[in-house]
Design a protein around this motif. Structure first.
Motif, PDB file in Angstrom:
ATOM      1  N   ARG A   1       0.847  -1.177   0.000  1.00  0.00           N
ATOM      2  CA  ARG A   1       0.000   0.000   0.000  1.00  0.00           C
ATOM      3  C   ARG A   1       0.885   1.230   0.000  1.00  0.00           C
ATOM      4  O   ARG A   1       1.726   1.403   0.866  1.00  0.00           O
ATOM      5  N   GLN A   2       0.659   2.063  -0.954  1.00  0.00           N
ATOM      6  CA  GLN A   2       1.432   3.286  -1.027  1.00  0.00           C
ATOM      7  C   GLN A   2       0.486   4.451  -1.257  1.00  0.00           C
ATOM      8  O   GLN A   2      -0.495   4.332  -1.979  1.00  0.00           O
ATOM      9  N   TRP A   3       0.815   5.552  -0.631  1.00  0.00           N
ATOM     10  CA  TRP A   3       0.069   6.776  -0.867  1.00  0.00           C
ATOM     11  C   TRP A   3       0.998   7.938  -0.660  1.00  0.00           C
ATOM     12  O   TRP A   3       2.027   7.846  -0.014  1.00  0.00           O
ATOM     13  N   TYR A   4       0.622   9.038  -1.240  1.00  0.00           N
ATOM     14  CA  TYR A   4       1.371  10.270  -1.105  1.00  0.00           C
ATOM     15  C   TYR A   4       0.512  11.212  -0.283  1.00  0.00           C
ATOM     16  O   TYR A   4      -0.661  11.397  -0.578  1.00  0.00           O
ATOM     17  N   ALA A   5       1.066  11.759   0.765  1.00  0.00           N
ATOM     18  CA  ALA A   5       0.294  12.647   1.633  1.00  0.00           C
ATOM     19  C   ALA A   5       0.941  14.015   1.676  1.00  0.00           C
ATOM     20  O   ALA A   5       2.161  14.142   1.690  1.00  0.00           O
ATOM     21  N   GLU A   6       0.109  15.031   1.699  1.00  0.00           N
ATOM     22  CA  GLU A   6       0.612  16.395   1.820  1.00  0.00           C
ATOM     23  C   GLU A   6      -0.362  17.229   2.645  1.00  0.00           C
ATOM     24  O   GLU A   6      -1.577  17.025   2.566  1.00  0.00           O
ATOM     25  N   PRO A   7       0.160  18.137   3.460  1.00  0.00           N
ATOM     26  CA  PRO A   7      -0.743  19.011   4.220  1.00  0.00           C
ATOM     27  C   PRO A   7      -1.386  20.032   3.281  1.00  0.00           C
ATOM     28  O   PRO A   7      -0.772  20.468   2.316  1.00  0.00           O
ATOM     29  N   LEU A   8      -2.608  20.393   3.554  1.00  0.00           N
ATOM     30  CA  LEU A   8      -3.314  21.397   2.772  1.00  0.00           C
ATOM     31  C   LEU A   8      -3.580  22.624   3.624  1.00  0.00           C
ATOM     32  O   LEU A   8      -3.541  22.563   4.847  1.00  0.00           O
ATOM     33  N   GLU A   9      -3.891  23.714   2.963  1.00  0.00           N
ATOM     34  CA  GLU A   9      -4.242  24.931   3.684  1.00  0.00           C
ATOM     35  C   GLU A   9      -5.480  24.652   4.531  1.00  0.00           C
ATOM     36  O   GLU A   9      -6.387  23.939   4.129  1.00  0.00           O
ATOM     37  N   GLY A  10      -5.525  25.185   5.731  1.00  0.00           N
ATOM     38  CA  GLY A  10      -6.659  24.961   6.616  1.00  0.00           C
ATOM     39  C   GLY A  10      -6.476  23.726   7.478  1.00  0.00           C
ATOM     40  O   GLY A  10      -7.433  23.172   7.969  1.00  0.00           O
ATOM     41  N   PHE A  11      -5.250  23.266   7.634  1.00  0.00           N
ATOM     42  CA  PHE A  11      -4.941  22.148   8.521  1.00  0.00           C
ATOM     43  C   PHE A  11      -5.625  20.859   8.101  1.00  0.00           C
ATOM     44  O   PHE A  11      -6.225  20.178   8.901  1.00  0.00           O
ATOM     45  N   ALA A  12      -5.545  20.526   6.821  1.00  0.00           N
ATOM     46  CA  ALA A  12      -6.088  19.272   6.309  1.00  0.00           C
ATOM     47  C   ALA A  12      -4.963  18.472   5.665  1.00  0.00           C
ATOM     48  O   ALA A  12      -3.914  19.013   5.337  1.00  0.00           O
ATOM     49  N   LEU A  13      -5.184  17.182   5.506  1.00  0.00           N
ATOM     50  CA  LEU A  13      -4.223  16.286   4.893  1.00  0.00           C
ATOM     51  C   LEU A  13      -4.860  15.644   3.677  1.00  0.00           C
ATOM     52  O   LEU A  13      -5.991  15.166   3.743  1.00  0.00           O
ATOM     53  N   ARG A  14      -4.132  15.644   2.558  1.00  0.00           N
ATOM     54  CA  ARG A  14      -4.589  14.945   1.362  1.00  0.00           C
ATOM     55  C   ARG A  14      -3.659  13.757   1.148  1.00  0.00           C
ATOM     56  O   ARG A  14      -2.439  13.900   1.174  1.00  0.00           O
ATOM     57  N   ALA A  15      -4.239  12.565   0.952  1.00  0.00           N
ATOM     58  CA  ALA A  15      -3.460  11.357   0.670  1.00  0.00           C
ATOM     59  C   ALA A  15      -3.948  10.770  -0.651  1.00  0.00           C
ATOM     60  O   ALA A  15      -5.130  10.453  -0.790  1.00  0.00           O
ATOM     61  N   ASP A  16      -3.052  10.663  -1.627  1.00  0.00           N
ATOM     62  CA  ASP A  16      -3.345  10.089  -2.938  1.00  0.00           C
ATOM     63  C   ASP A  16      -2.859   8.646  -2.970  1.00  0.00           C
ATOM     64  O   ASP A  16      -1.717   8.377  -2.594  1.00  0.00           O
ATOM     65  N   PHE A  17      -3.691   7.742  -3.450  1.00  0.00           N
ATOM     66  CA  PHE A  17      -3.349   6.326  -3.495  1.00  0.00           C
ATOM     67  C   PHE A  17      -2.792   5.956  -4.861  1.00  0.00           C
ATOM     68  O   PHE A  17      -3.283   6.423  -5.881  1.00  0.00           O
ATOM     69  N   ASP A  18      -1.780   5.070  -4.884  1.00  0.00           N
ATOM     70  CA  ASP A  18      -1.223   4.579  -6.141  1.00  0.00           C
ATOM     71  C   ASP A  18      -2.239   3.751  -6.922  1.00  0.00           C
ATOM     72  O   ASP A  18      -2.253   3.775  -8.140  1.00  0.00           O
ATOM     73  N   GLN A  19      -3.051   3.011  -6.215  1.00  0.00           N
ATOM     74  CA  GLN A  19      -4.121   2.203  -6.800  1.00  0.00           C
ATOM     75  C   GLN A  19      -5.426   2.602  -6.114  1.00  0.00           C
ATOM     76  O   GLN A  19      -5.412   2.969  -4.948  1.00  0.00           O
ATOM     77  N   PRO A  20      -6.573   2.540  -6.799  1.00  0.00           N
ATOM     78  CA  PRO A  20      -7.835   2.920  -6.159  1.00  0.00           C
ATOM     79  C   PRO A  20      -8.185   2.018  -4.980  1.00  0.00           C
ATOM     80  O   PRO A  20      -7.828   0.843  -4.962  1.00  0.00           O
ATOM     81  N   ALA A  21      -8.876   2.581  -4.016  1.00  0.00           N
ATOM     82  CA  ALA A  21      -9.242   1.870  -2.786  1.00  0.00           C
ATOM     83  C   ALA A  21     -10.760   1.765  -2.682  1.00  0.00           C
ATOM     84  O   ALA A  21     -11.492   2.532  -3.298  1.00  0.00           O
ATOM     85  N   ASN A  22     -11.208   0.807  -1.864  1.00  0.00           N
ATOM     86  CA  ASN A  22     -12.642   0.713  -1.571  1.00  0.00           C
ATOM     87  C   ASN A  22     -12.923   0.926  -0.086  1.00  0.00           C
ATOM     88  O   ASN A  22     -14.068   0.915   0.331  1.00  0.00           O
ATOM     89  N   TYR A  23     -11.868   1.098   0.700  1.00  0.00           N
ATOM     90  CA  TYR A  23     -12.018   1.315   2.147  1.00  0.00           C
ATOM     91  C   TYR A  23     -10.879   2.207   2.620  1.00  0.00           C
ATOM     92  O   TYR A  23      -9.722   2.007   2.241  1.00  0.00           O
ATOM     93  N   VAL A  24     -11.209   3.205   3.416  1.00  0.00           N
ATOM     94  CA  VAL A  24     -10.203   4.041   4.067  1.00  0.00           C
ATOM     95  C   VAL A  24     -10.627   4.303   5.494  1.00  0.00           C
ATOM     96  O   VAL A  24     -11.820   4.346   5.808  1.00  0.00           O
ATOM     97  N   ALA A  25      -9.652   4.447   6.361  1.00  0.00           N
ATOM     98  CA  ALA A  25      -9.913   4.779   7.762  1.00  0.00           C
ATOM     99  C   ALA A  25      -8.761   5.629   8.268  1.00  0.00           C
ATOM    100  O   ALA A  25      -7.612   5.472   7.834  1.00  0.00           O
ATOM    101  N   ILE A  26      -9.067   6.529   9.178  1.00  0.00           N
ATOM    102  CA  ILE A  26      -8.047   7.366   9.802  1.00  0.00           C
ATOM    103  C   ILE A  26      -8.550   7.782  11.179  1.00  0.00           C
ATOM    104  O   ILE A  26      -9.750   8.033  11.362  1.00  0.00           O
ATOM    105  N   ASP A  27      -7.639   7.807  12.147  1.00  0.00           N
ATOM    106  CA  ASP A  27      -7.997   8.279  13.486  1.00  0.00           C
ATOM    107  C   ASP A  27      -7.952   9.795  13.515  1.00  0.00           C
ATOM    108  O   ASP A  27      -6.967  10.403  13.101  1.00  0.00           O
TER     109      ASP A  27
END
Length: 123
Positions: A1-27
């Motif tokens: 599993r690989q993804w690229y994550a970067e912080p966004l303006e407004g204190f958000a995180l964007r994570a892009d997946f190398d392959q499409p997903a059908n389930y995501v979870a984050i605390d």
């Protein structure tokens, strides 16, 4: 599993997946009293597929945000505090179920074939 994550303006995180997903979870973890967290899932065209909002969180309280889809169409997620209330939250333990790469599928198939062949010879 690989993804690229970067912080966004407004204190958000964007994570892009190398392959499409059908389930995501984050605390999502409360930074101070009264925080709300958000998890949004998008397809490869940038269309919002689904979103979840946490209940009101207190300092240090953890809530696991989850999105389940029937098809593998999640290209990226955005997670963070609620923009409407300008909340800041902490994020941890990102996980996703992505489409296996073709090589992985091939290796699983070859392993099954090898096991089947060995069983036939043992009789």
């Amino acid at each position: 599993r690989q993804w690229y994550a970067e912080p966004l303006e407004g204190f958000a995180l964007r994570a892009d997946f190398d392959q499409p997903a059908n389930y995501v979870a984050i605390d999502i973890i409360g930074d101070d009293s009264g925080d709300f967290g958000v998890l949004e899932a998008y397809d490869s065209l940038g269309t919002l597929l689904d979103s979840v909002v946490s209940p009101q969180l207190s300092v240090g309280q953890i809530w696991t945000a989850q999105i389940n889809r029937t098809s593998f169409d999640i290209a990226y997620i955005i997670a963070g505090g609620s923009a409407a209330t300008e909340d800041t939250v902490h994020l941890d333990n990102l996980s996703a179920n992505v489409v296996p790469e073709p090589v992985t599928i091939w290796l699983l198939g070859m392993g099954s074939l090898l096991l089947t062949t060995r069983r036939r010879r043992s009789y």
